[in-house]
Design a protein around this motif. Sequence first.
Motif, PDB file in Angstrom:
ATOM      1  N   ASP A 159       4.363  -8.459 -19.560  1.00  0.00           N
ATOM      2  CA  ASP A 159       4.555  -7.211 -18.837  1.00  0.00           C
ATOM      3  C   ASP A 159       4.796  -7.470 -17.354  1.00  0.00           C
ATOM      4  O   ASP A 159       3.926  -7.268 -16.498  1.00  0.00           O
ATOM      5  N   GLN A 160       5.971  -7.941 -17.081  1.00  0.00           N
ATOM      6  CA  GLN A 160       6.430  -8.159 -15.713  1.00  0.00           C
ATOM      7  C   GLN A 160       7.902  -7.776 -15.766  1.00  0.00           C
ATOM      8  O   GLN A 160       8.673  -8.378 -16.527  1.00  0.00           O
ATOM      9  N   LYS A 161       8.272  -6.745 -14.992  1.00  0.00           N
ATOM     10  CA  LYS A 161       9.594  -6.146 -15.160  1.00  0.00           C
ATOM     11  C   LYS A 161      10.757  -7.102 -14.949  1.00  0.00           C
ATOM     12  O   LYS A 161      11.756  -7.044 -15.657  1.00  0.00           O
ATOM     13  N   ILE A 170      12.557 -21.666 -20.555  1.00  0.00           N
ATOM     14  CA  ILE A 170      11.154 -21.371 -20.207  1.00  0.00           C
ATOM     15  C   ILE A 170      11.079 -20.780 -18.803  1.00  0.00           C
ATOM     16  O   ILE A 170      11.562 -21.379 -17.840  1.00  0.00           O
ATOM     17  N   ASN A 171      10.491 -19.604 -18.725  1.00  0.00           N
ATOM     18  CA  ASN A 171      10.211 -18.990 -17.432  1.00  0.00           C
ATOM     19  C   ASN A 171       8.862 -19.544 -16.964  1.00  0.00           C
ATOM     20  O   ASN A 171       7.815 -19.151 -17.456  1.00  0.00           O
ATOM     21  N   ASN A 172       8.952 -20.457 -16.025  1.00  0.00           N
ATOM     22  CA  ASN A 172       7.750 -21.137 -15.516  1.00  0.00           C
ATOM     23  C   ASN A 172       7.496 -20.650 -14.089  1.00  0.00           C
ATOM     24  O   ASN A 172       7.192 -21.442 -13.197  1.00  0.00           O
ATOM     25  N   ALA A 173       7.648 -19.317 -13.914  1.00  0.00           N
ATOM     26  CA  ALA A 173       7.691 -18.709 -12.575  1.00  0.00           C
ATOM     27  C   ALA A 173       6.696 -19.335 -11.598  1.00  0.00           C
ATOM     28  O   ALA A 173       7.071 -19.817 -10.547  1.00  0.00           O
ATOM     29  N   TYR A 174       5.403 -19.301 -11.935  1.00  0.00           N
ATOM     30  CA  TYR A 174       4.446 -19.916 -11.011  1.00  0.00           C
ATOM     31  C   TYR A 174       3.600 -20.992 -11.707  1.00  0.00           C
ATOM     32  O   TYR A 174       2.457 -21.256 -11.345  1.00  0.00           O
ATOM     33  N   ALA A 189      15.754 -15.579  -6.331  1.00  0.00           N
ATOM     34  CA  ALA A 189      14.395 -15.668  -6.879  1.00  0.00           C
ATOM     35  C   ALA A 189      14.448 -15.855  -8.402  1.00  0.00           C
ATOM     36  O   ALA A 189      15.520 -15.978  -8.996  1.00  0.00           O
ATOM     37  N   THR A 190      13.281 -15.902  -9.016  1.00  0.00           N
ATOM     38  CA  THR A 190      13.169 -16.318 -10.417  1.00  0.00           C
ATOM     39  C   THR A 190      13.999 -15.461 -11.386  1.00  0.00           C
ATOM     40  O   THR A 190      14.715 -16.003 -12.236  1.00  0.00           O
ATOM     41  N   GLY A 191      13.878 -14.134 -11.255  1.00  0.00           N
ATOM     42  CA  GLY A 191      14.537 -13.245 -12.218  1.00  0.00           C
ATOM     43  C   GLY A 191      16.039 -13.462 -12.241  1.00  0.00           C
ATOM     44  O   GLY A 191      16.651 -13.642 -13.304  1.00  0.00           O
ATOM     45  N   MET A 192      16.663 -13.464 -11.063  1.00  0.00           N
ATOM     46  CA  MET A 192      18.119 -13.650 -10.996  1.00  0.00           C
ATOM     47  C   MET A 192      18.516 -15.048 -11.464  1.00  0.00           C
ATOM     48  O   MET A 192      19.595 -15.243 -12.029  1.00  0.00           O
TER      49      MET A 192
HETATM   50  C1  PLP Z   1       6.326 -14.538 -15.058  1.00  0.00           C
HETATM   51  C2  PLP Z   1       7.211 -14.010 -13.977  1.00  0.00           C
HETATM   52  N1  PLP Z   1       8.534 -14.066 -14.145  1.00  0.00           N
HETATM   53  C3  PLP Z   1       9.383 -13.607 -13.206  1.00  0.00           C
HETATM   54  C4  PLP Z   1       8.907 -13.051 -12.052  1.00  0.00           C
HETATM   55  C5  PLP Z   1       9.886 -12.542 -11.048  1.00  0.00           C
HETATM   56  O1  PLP Z   1       9.953 -13.426  -9.993  1.00  0.00           O
HETATM   57  P1  PLP Z   1      10.963 -13.215  -8.785  1.00  0.00           P
HETATM   58  O2  PLP Z   1      10.467 -12.078  -8.006  1.00  0.00           O
HETATM   59  O3  PLP Z   1      10.833 -14.534  -8.077  1.00  0.00           O
HETATM   60  O4  PLP Z   1      12.318 -12.989  -9.347  1.00  0.00           O
HETATM   61  C6  PLP Z   1       7.537 -12.979 -11.833  1.00  0.00           C
HETATM   62  C7  PLP Z   1       7.002 -12.399 -10.604  1.00  0.00           C
HETATM   63  O5  PLP Z   1       5.836 -12.426 -10.344  1.00  0.00           O
HETATM   64  C8  PLP Z   1       6.662 -13.473 -12.826  1.00  0.00           C
HETATM   65  O6  PLP Z   1       5.345 -13.409 -12.680  1.00  0.00           O
END
Ligand code: PLP
Length: 505
Positions: free
Chosen positions: A137-139, A217-221, A109-112
Amino acid sequence: MTSQRKLPADGWSEQLIESFLGELSLMDSNNFPSNCGVGEREARLASGLVSRRHFHLGHGIGRSGDLTEPQPKAAGSSVINRLTNDLALDALRAAGLRTARACFVVPMATGMTVTLCLLTLRHSRPRARYVIWPRIDQKSCFKAIVTAGFEPIVIENELDGDELRTGIDDVQRAIVAKGAENILCVLSTTSCFAPRGIDRLEELGALCRDHSIPHVINNAYGVQSSKCMHEIQQAARTGRVDVVVQSTDKNFMVPVGGAIVAGFDKALVDSISKNYPGRASAAPSVDLLITLLALGAEGWKARLQERKRMYTELQQRMMQLAERHGERLLLTRNNPISIGMTLTGRGGDRTELTQIGSMLYTRCVSGTRVIAPGDTKVIAGHQFEGWGAHHSHYPHAYLTAAAAIGITETDVERFIGQLDKVLARWRRDRPPPAAPSPAPAGTNGQSAGGASSPAPGAAGQTDGAPPREKKVVIVVGPSGRETNGAASPQPPEKNSKKSVAVTLL
Ligand SMILES: Cc1ncc(COP(=O)(O)O)c(C=O)c1O
């Protein structure tokens, strides 16, 4: 389509996709009728159910340490892998990242996946210790930095009206203070919960270019939003953007488990895929391939258009509802997905306000977040004041809702209906607000709605389990309707003998 490496114009039928995958799986050695496998990894599947769930594909993707390398034992899986990456690139371009040169799907997923990108950048910047990170504020975002072994330099957002925007001057100061060569990258974010807006990508891109610092760039969604994609494209055109990471589930409506690494320099993107240790699950690639084939180019664009329409619909409906309840929408022009609404009309301390989140959750509304000022959280040794609000002293309590891809009219209708009822009940159960009194010392004067001082505890996010610090009792009548709720139950209805009590701790 395989030779053009583009999405088919019109989506394929399920039957066609199934037969296509069936043909490809026959090209993998585990499905050869006379195969004799004597290696330690021969894609033997003990369960027929598992085999069918994976279309009889068992070899995964990649080859020892390169996610895009073909796997000799699995020609079919290798075609799937290659094709998925090609179609994903076409989909990203169609969504606005017009000059992206390369991308690949990562089965994490995105974080890793952000962590993988940071670890790859380390090779070219061995002295670097820091990652400059405009606060969100997203862990997971924060943990992605820490897990990669870097020290985050948290840049506080600036309040611009209701909206939170990147503290560009602070980024500049941090670069000078730490020294550009000691900074691994700037990690910016597009998609985020209101009232935070998309980061000022063009300005960050220019700073990164001027100081020769990579920009991730974190373009998660953010793929689902033409605005997020356009801003990334602009930053890449006018400044520096190295890597863009996006979630597959959040943008393409597939199960959680994958992300796409994209970039404007093929060599850099390739270096990230080569840095992945070992082979990887093919499942996220197969899910994405099926989905892209089923949508086709027209279906994909239609989904993007529909989401945009639903954003406007949700915004209008929330605006009308806010007016009815003496609240207002937060003005956040740079957030094209998430919408914030104040929760200040009736005062209420943190615990009381977060009850609204619990009440919504128990009425089957998931995904809203109720944020009341005053939470402090320590993550990996870093203290975040005002956690949840992306700012240490955000002046309002509020709730958010998102118009994410796939949201329907029914979702909006039900959400508005339930929120209307919840706010009415919440207000009815509360006394009118006391006359404003001076803020007590030590609270930074930021009590929620000018009422009592903040209570400790977590922000009331309804995504996942409801907040745990409060005992919530729901009494359900025989009709299945909730008859009273929250912390101080009222006398049950006449038919309460048949009521069921559910306690959420
Ligand atoms: C901006 C952002 N970055 C990272 C993440 C983490 O995503 P993931 O659970 O796909 O690693 C999220 C999860 O909602 C998010 O909103």
